[in-house]
Design an enzyme around this catalytic site. Structure first.
Site, short mmCIF file in Angstrom:
data_model
loop_
_atom_site.label_atom_id
_atom_site.label_comp_id
_atom_site.label_asym_id
_atom_site.label_seq_id
_atom_site.Cartn_x
_atom_site.Cartn_y
_atom_site.Cartn_z
N HIS A 113 -11.88 3.58 -3.16
CA HIS A 113 -11.06 4.21 -2.12
C HIS A 113 -11.47 3.80 -0.71
O HIS A 113 -10.64 3.44 0.13
CB HIS A 113 -11.13 5.74 -2.25
N ASP A 118 2.16 3.29 2.79
CA ASP A 118 1.03 4.23 2.78
C ASP A 118 1.46 5.68 2.50
O ASP A 118 1.69 6.04 1.36
CB ASP A 118 0.28 4.08 4.11
N HIS A 151 0.84 -1.22 0.00
CA HIS A 151 0.00 0.00 0.00
C HIS A 151 0.86 1.25 0.00
O HIS A 151 1.49 1.58 1.00
CB HIS A 151 -0.91 -0.01 1.23
N HIS A 203 0.90 5.49 -1.48
CA HIS A 203 0.48 6.65 -2.26
C HIS A 203 1.77 7.41 -2.52
O HIS A 203 2.21 8.21 -1.68
CB HIS A 203 -0.52 7.51 -1.49
N ARG A 261 -5.07 15.45 6.57
CA ARG A 261 -5.63 15.34 5.22
C ARG A 261 -5.76 16.72 4.58
O ARG A 261 -5.56 16.87 3.37
CB ARG A 261 -7.00 14.64 5.29
N GLN A 277 2.71 11.15 -1.81
CA GLN A 277 2.75 11.66 -0.44
C GLN A 277 4.17 11.68 0.12
O GLN A 277 4.44 12.36 1.12
CB GLN A 277 1.81 10.86 0.46
N HIS A 317 -5.66 -1.10 6.56
CA HIS A 317 -5.75 -0.65 7.96
C HIS A 317 -6.57 -1.62 8.82
O HIS A 317 -6.00 -2.32 9.63
CB HIS A 317 -6.30 0.78 8.10
N GLU A 328 -10.07 2.77 9.42
CA GLU A 328 -8.81 3.39 9.84
C GLU A 328 -9.05 4.34 11.01
O GLU A 328 -8.21 4.48 11.88
CB GLU A 328 -8.21 4.17 8.66
N TYR A 351 -4.63 7.37 -6.68
CA TYR A 351 -5.89 8.13 -6.74
C TYR A 351 -5.75 9.56 -7.25
O TYR A 351 -6.74 10.26 -7.39
CB TYR A 351 -6.63 8.09 -5.40
ZN ZN Z 1 -3.82 4.77 2.12
#
Ligand code: ZN
Length: 457
Positions: free
Chosen positions: A205, A324, A54, A56, A80, A59, A268, A234, A119
């Site tokens: 998602h 992540d 996992h 992203h 976020r 990030q 998660h 999560e 995403y």
């Molecule tokens: Zn994630």
């Protein structure tokens, strides 16, 4: 056929000496023979590279930028907001640069495959690029350049809250309706065509972003056996919203209304109830733990002990690990944090290993099996038919010296400040040499320039 001889190797049946690994022309393992000689000799301890189930990737670019206390209490939800502000500036070139650095770091850190839960699809105004899979092309380019194996999981995102509520402005770069997503999937498949070893799946998602009906439609867009990943349980606030709107917490809702099986990976599952975790274990789905990110975001601690007790054998239950948010990238870091969270929560030691077993080996082999299943990348391990995705540990590294067998792994996971991972092979080809990826310095410079521009904006 190439033949590689390792002084030591961790095979499915355990540690063996003088292991001759024969590769076919594609980089898969054709044969494994302990107590052999001949071949290209490596004075190294060969272990299977871990799948990172996992990520992203983008990030990685904001790592460390959300560690200052805000005016009110900070949480996943305030993090976020920072993430949405950061990604408002990212171009496809930026994403490729950041992903290249992240993937080079993953290879150095012991991950040989990444599951990219992808995403960020559209331009900053939320309009699709001329090629709707432009960003997927950039992820594939970063994988190709660094040599990491890729499982591309294009993400479906349509709503802002469970039950189909409208999305927020900060989410406009993620959004698709069904037909747009079908086009994105086809473009994303083309993006990985020709990328040896790549696999494909999809990622609704979360139950915030996709309805049950949409999840059914997405499942129907995939081919047999292609995996499905979703964020679930999560955050406490997410679980409460799900209960209020859908009448059930997210894992139970997915079990009842979507139907989970071995194709599924639930990212998660932090706040899964014992009942939900038992049902998840029975369904054969994988839990995708991201212990470093979950610690960083203050998500909570996964109930690993009830999950293990629900599994039908002595294993922990099917799980894998992911990086992540990529705040810090390393296979050992994820496994150490996973175990330490349990030790702190239960005031015990060696919480996750069966009696008499090595904690690091238990976790490494568990994350290898679960991660490989979740990324449809099997078979797992140093065994015929598997990819030759190997970490070569330096037996002379101070943390490993005078140890052997499982104690090498325990030292790697718990006791090394510097990494004992000397070389990394993907499909039999060396992609990290002497602990360094050859693209790291150039990727760092590109990402520094991206950050300087964004922070000045
Ligand atoms: Zn994630």
């Amino acid at each position: 056929m190439r033949k590689l001889l390792f002084a030591h190797a961790l095979l499915p049946e355990g540690w063996r000496r003088d292991v001759l690994v024969t590769l076919d022309g594609t980089g898969r393992i054709a044969g494994v023979a302990p107590d052999s000689d001949g071949g290209e000799r490596h004075d190294a301890i060969a272990i299977p590279g871990l799948p990172n189930l996992h990520s992203h990737a983008f990030q990685r670019g904001m790592a460390g930028l959300a560690e200052q206390a805000g005016p009110a209490e900070d949480s996943f939800w305030t993090w976020r907001e920072v993430m949405y502000r950061f990604l408002a500036h990212l171009t496809p070139d930026d994403v490729e640069a950041i992903a290249t650095l992240a993937y080079a770091e993953m290879l150095e850190g012991g991950f040989t495959r990444v599951g990219e839960f992808h995403y960020l699809h559209h331009d900053p105004e939320g309009r699709p690029y001329a090629n709707p899979a432009e960003m997927a092309e950039r992820i594939a380019a970063a994988a190709r350049a660094t040599g990491i194996q890729l499982t591309l999981l294009p993400c479906f995102y349509a709503h802002g809250e469970a039950g189909g509520a409208p999305p927020l402005p900060g989410q406009r770069r993620f959004l698709n309706e069904r037909d747009g997503f079908a086009r994105l999937l086809e473009g994303s498949r083309r993006a990985i065509a020709g990328l040896e070893g790549a696999t494909f799946g999809a990622a609704p998602h979360s139950l915030r972003a996709a309805t049950f009906e949409e999840i059914h439609d997405i499942t129907a867009m995939l081919r047999a056996g292609e995996p499905l990943h979703i964020h679930a349980a999560e955050q406490v606030k997410e679980v409460e919203a799900c209960r209020a709107i859908l009448g059930q917490p997210p894992i139970a809702a997915l079990l009842d209304s979507v139907g989970l099986d071995a194709r599924w990976c639930l990212i998660h599952s932090t706040h899964g109830t014992p009942r939900e975790l038992a049902d998840l274990a029975r369904a054969g789905a994988v839990v995708g733990l991201c212990p470093v990110t979950e610690s960083n975001l203050g998500d909570g601690i996964f109930a690993a002990l009830p999950y293990r007790d629900a599994a039908d054998d002595s294993s922990i239950g099917r799980f894998g690990v992911g990086t992540d948010s990529n705040i810090l990238i390393g296979a050992a870091d994820e496994l150490r944090t996973m175990e330490y969270a349990q030790r702190l929560a239960h005031r015990t030691r060696n919480a996750l290993a069966p009696r008499g077993a090595s904690t690091a080996r238990t976790l490494w082999e568990g994350a290898l099996a679960g991660g490989t299943q979740a990324l449809a990348a099997g078979p797992a391990g140093i065994t015929p038919g598997a990819w030759a995705d190997l970490l070569l540990l330096d037996p002379a590294h101070p943390a490993l010296a005078a140890r052997d067998g499982d104690r090498w792994l325990d030292a790697l996971v718990f006791a090394s400040r510097t990494s004992p991972i000397r070389d990394v092979l993907v499909r039999g080809r060396r992609v990290v040499e002497a602990g360094r990826h050859p693209l790291r310095a150039a990727a760092e410079a590109r990402v520094a320039a991206v950050l300087a521009r964004i922070l000045a904006a």
